[in-house]
Design an enzyme around this catalytic site. Structure first.
Site, PDB file in Angstrom:
ATOM      1  N   SER A 231       0.854  -1.194   0.000  1.00  7.62           N
ATOM      2  CA  SER A 231       0.000   0.000   0.000  1.00  7.62           C
ATOM      3  C   SER A 231       0.886   1.237   0.000  1.00  7.62           C
ATOM      4  O   SER A 231       1.997   1.198   0.519  1.00  7.62           O
ATOM      5  CB  SER A 231      -0.864   0.032   1.259  1.00  7.62           C
ATOM      6  OG  SER A 231      -0.065   0.352   2.386  1.00  7.62           O
ATOM      7  N   ASP A 232       0.396   2.331  -0.592  1.00  5.70           N
ATOM      8  CA  ASP A 232       1.076   3.591  -0.331  1.00  5.70           C
ATOM      9  C   ASP A 232       0.932   3.822   1.174  1.00  5.70           C
ATOM     10  O   ASP A 232       0.067   3.221   1.827  1.00  5.70           O
ATOM     11  CB  ASP A 232       0.475   4.741  -1.139  1.00  5.70           C
ATOM     12  CG  ASP A 232       1.444   5.933  -1.221  1.00  5.70           C
ATOM     13  OD1 ASP A 232       2.389   5.986  -0.391  1.00  5.70           O
ATOM     14  OD2 ASP A 232       1.259   6.798  -2.087  1.00  5.70           O
ATOM     15  N   TRP A 233       1.799   4.668   1.706  1.00  9.42           N
ATOM     16  CA  TRP A 233       1.865   4.801   3.162  1.00  9.42           C
ATOM     17  C   TRP A 233       0.539   5.346   3.722  1.00  9.42           C
ATOM     18  O   TRP A 233       0.225   6.520   3.583  1.00  9.42           O
ATOM     19  CB  TRP A 233       3.052   5.692   3.540  1.00  9.42           C
ATOM     20  CG  TRP A 233       4.326   4.915   3.780  1.00  9.42           C
ATOM     21  CD1 TRP A 233       5.141   5.035   4.866  1.00  9.42           C
ATOM     22  CD2 TRP A 233       4.923   3.885   2.973  1.00  9.42           C
ATOM     23  NE1 TRP A 233       6.197   4.137   4.784  1.00  9.42           N
ATOM     24  CE2 TRP A 233       6.083   3.416   3.640  1.00  9.42           C
ATOM     25  CE3 TRP A 233       4.582   3.276   1.761  1.00  9.42           C
ATOM     26  CZ2 TRP A 233       6.899   2.398   3.123  1.00  9.42           C
ATOM     27  CZ3 TRP A 233       5.393   2.275   1.251  1.00  9.42           C
ATOM     28  CH2 TRP A 233       6.525   1.849   1.939  1.00  9.42           C
ATOM     29  N   GLY A 234      -0.225   4.453   4.281  1.00  7.74           N
ATOM     30  CA  GLY A 234      -1.510   4.861   4.838  1.00  7.74           C
ATOM     31  C   GLY A 234      -2.671   4.694   3.865  1.00  7.74           C
ATOM     32  O   GLY A 234      -3.751   5.226   4.096  1.00  7.74           O
TER      33      GLY A 234
END
Ligand code: BGC
Length: 758
Positions: A231-234
């Site tokens: 995932s992208d961060w968050g």
């Protein structure tokens, strides 16, 4: 590690350990399982340098990272059009990662530059998916050759920063395939990135993290991706459905909250344990791939990589204007260097890609020894207003020189991750400076530092424009070498520069309403739109000047006619007709002039950069397969190359097609027929099989071809027949009964249609 080995290990893991493996141990590491000897793996940003953080971690480029080398950003590397060079840059990055123990570098970022305003355009490659995919692919190839992984990002349709965590990119199927997916597709299929990073946004309403169609059906099913999706961060929105959709690793970490949700879902029977096992296997496969291929001899040689960054920067600069051969400058000429960026170049953007550069070379550093060059700051880049004292000093220095070089562009605050630009203009104080200097100095050259197009209201008043993009920490040296002719510029624009923002095809819809962003321009992104509209642009896609000139021979084709299952090869000779060595990027566009669907005028399907000594000739060849001719057909949900003529256009930019050849492609694919009584008769007339069945039934007089000499008043009859035919074309089949003599029944026609529809 073998598949069996991995599976054995996974079988020994507890449910809790497996769930924990699916999220980060901290900001930059995967989980380790000490009792089983499973190591952690570090990941770092990316993409154009190593942003390895030792202590305070963040994903917005706020806190420090180790001293590293900042290479040109994606905007520039794309402009090099040099796969070999970018592969070399990748090798250096891979070596740096090996030396620093980083297993995956988070990039490249290939999102399409849909609008000049996107805050992260500087990291992105192009408005054209082929360029993005090929150039990012070259970087991936280089990095991974050192047994370090990449994370191609942000999958998918993250084309704006505005509301990037909630907005939904609303894109029709054909546009998704031809433009937004295509930017990833070639790189994923050919270079097999170890990981793919999903974006924050939604695609047609479904969060990227939860988008099974994209993460599983397309990415893995169709393209054969076998790494893990991070995932992208968050970006994780709902952990259990995300996992089921194909999102393996959540980053950075949910502090255990989401791991617990996974555990509970397995216990309740809501989530199959195999789904979890598969995700763990994909993650560990990569963790071990790195672990087992550690290169303990690798060194992070910053000075060596600085030199490579300079070499890359030399090819990422694009010479946009060179009236009267104002460039290159003579060493002995009296030149006024003006503008803050001469002494302090703007060479990278803000956010997660921000590199703590070990050194920075400014153009002024490289020329101040010459004795014939002066420097004036010219403007402040923290305000929009003109500083009169700085302006006055700059104008005076320009007046006293034989040429003025103004280093301008976008200030840091304009271009960054996290927000979009508000407009396409440069700060007014810089525009004013350029106008005032050009008014007193006829030989004015502007060097631009920016990651995406800017409006250039002063373009006609200056003689030279050099687009240096965000060229990395050695950009100043590269620019100085180009200005003085030690390096011959060879970059080409990977994007169109419109005159003004309002010209851009996404202008009316960009950023959308609330969280709904409709990509209504469809496939007409960048030059695909400007060319279709026959619109003037400031500088076209693919454009870039050299200090030498090139000539193209008539291209030769391996065949005049092919089936869509064959390939065709085009060969063309390119000659350096000038008096200095140079590099040309030969571009191949395909045009489908007779297409029955709405298509761009031409689309880039190949490019090759060649280096030529004066007088030298080299042959460039392109092999084209079905995909080069095809569009995405939403009826069969597949690529489809219609039977017909195609033009293969070779040129030095999208607006400078020098030579072309025609090839006929015969489709072997059958489109399903959906004929009904409401089908316009013209559609059936285009279908030979349909006519064979219907003609004898319907006996329509205009379809009866008259033989020569058959008629008394041939001319009048011909017109009548054509007119009738034109009118009949749009008539639904049911309506043609009134014109068909011969007593055919609707039942007979229906039977024929059923037969045709199969
Ligand atoms: C960015 C990614 C980056 C990640 C980690 C996010 O904010 O969108 O591109 O890799 O942070 O820093």
């Amino acid at each position: 590690m073998t598949r069996e080995g991995l599976r054995e290990r996974i079988a020994k893991m507890t449910l809790e350990e497996k769930a924990a493996m699916c999220s980060g141990a901290d900001f930059w590491h995967t989980e380790a399982v000490e009792r089983l000897g499973i190591p952690a793996m570090m990941v770092s940003d990316g993409p154009h340098g190593l942003r390895k953080q030792d202590q305070e971690a963040d994903n917005l480029g706020v806190n420090d990272s180790i001293r590293a080398v900042c290479f040109p950003a994606g905007c520039g590397t794309a402009a090099s059009f040099n796969r070999e060079l970018i592969r070399e840059m990748g090798e250096a990055l891979g070596e740096e990662c090996q030396a620093e123990g980083v297993g995956v570098i988070l990039g490249p970022a290939v999102n399409i530059k849909r609008s000049p305003l996107c805050g992260r355009n500087f990291e992105y490659y192009s408005e054209d998916p082929y360029v993005a995919s090929e150039m990012a692919g070259a970087l991936i190839c280089g990095i991974q050759s050192k047994n370090v992984g990449t994370s191609i990002k942000h999958f998918l349709a993250n084309n704006q920063e505005h509301r990037r965590m909630s907005s939904s990119s609303e894109i029709d199927e054909r546009t998704l395939r031809e433009i937004y997916l295509a930017a990833f597709e070639g790189a994923v299929r050919k270079q097999k990135p170890w990981t793919v990073m999903c974006s924050y946004n939604r695609i047609n309403g479904v969060y990227a993290a939860q988008n099974k169609e994209m993460l599983t059906d397309v990415l893995r099913g169709e393209w054969g991706f076998d790494g893990f999706v991070v995932s992208d961060w968050g970006a994780v929105n709902d952990r259990v459905p995300d996992l089921e959709a194909g999102l393996d690793l959540e980053m950075p970490s949910s502090g255990g909250v989401n791991d617990q949700l996974i555990v509970e879902a397995v216990r309740d029977g809501r989530l199959k344990e195999e789904v979890l096992d598969e995700a763990v296997e994909r993650i560990l496969n990569i963790v071990y791939r790195f672990e087992e291929n550690r290169d303990k001899t690798a060194v992070f040689d910053r000075d060596k990589d600085h030199e490579l960054a300079r070499k890359v920067a030399e090819e990422t600069c694009v010479l946009l204007k060179n009236e009267d051969g104002v460039l290159p400058l003579k060493e002995q000429a009296k030149v006024a260097f003006i503008g803050k960026y001469a002494a302090k170049p703007r060479y990278q953007g803000g956010g997660s890609s921000h590199i703590n550069s070990h050194k920075v070379t400014a153009a002024w550093d490289c020329v101040k020894g010459l004795g014939t060059v002066t420097y004036a700051e010219g403007f402040r880049d923290d305000v929009d207003e003109t500083d009169e004292a700085l302006l006055k000093e700059a104008v005076e220095s320009a007046e006293q020189a034989e040429a003025a070089v103004i280093f301008a562009g976008l200030p840091d605050a304009f271009e960054s991750e996290g927000f979009d630009r508000a407009h396409m203009r440069m700060p007014e104080c810089q525009n004013e400076l350029i106008r005032r200097v050009a008014a007193v100095q006829p030989n004015t050259i502007v060097v631009l530092h920016n990651g995406s197009p800017v409006e250039m209201p002063w373009a006609d008043q200056v003689k030279g424009i050099l687009e240096a993009y965000l060229g990395g920490q050695a950009v100043g040296a590269a620019v100085a070498d180009i200005l003085y002719g030690r390096v011959n510029p060879s970059g080409k624009l990977p994007e169109s520069f419109p005159y003004q923002l309002e010209d851009n095809p996404s202008y009316l819809y960009y950023q959308g309403e609330g969280d709904r962003v409709e990509y209504r321009e469809g496939v007409f992104v960048g030059y695909r739109y400007y060319d279709k509209k026959k619109m003037a642009v400031r500088f076209p896609f693919g454009f870039g000047l050299s200090y030498t000139t090139f000539a193209y021979s008539e291209p030769k084709l391996s065949a005049q006619r092919i089936k869509d299952t064959d390939t065709v090869t085009l060969r063309v000779d390119v000659t350096n007709t000038g008096d200095r060595a140079g590099k040309e990027t030969v571009q191949l566009y395909v045009s489908a002039p007779d297409s029955r669907v709405i298509r761009p005028v031409r689309e880039l399907r190949g490019f090759e950069k060649v280096e030529l000594a004066p007088g030298e000739t080299k042959m460039v060849s392109f092999v084209l397969d079905k995909r080069a001719f095809a569009y995405w057909n939403t009826d069969i949900h597949d690529w489809y190359a219609e039977s017909g003529r195609y033009l293969l256009q070779v040129g030095s930019s999208s607006r400078d097609i020098v030579v072309e050849q025609e090839v006929y492609v015969e489709s072997t694919a059958k489109l399903p027929r959906h004929y009904t009584m409401d089908t316009p008769f013209g559609d059936l007339m285009d279908d030979p099989e349909a006519m064979e069945l219907l003609k004898p039934l319907m006996k329509i007089d205009f379809l009866e071809k008259k033989e020569d000499g058959d008629t008394t008043d041939a001319a009048a009859e011909a017109i009548t027949a054509e007119m009738k035919e034109a009118m009949m074309k749009y008539m639904p089949l049911r309506g043609t009964f009134s014109f068909a003599s011969g007593g055919v029944t609707p039942q007979q026609v229906r039977e024929a249609l059923d037969k045709l529809n199969g």
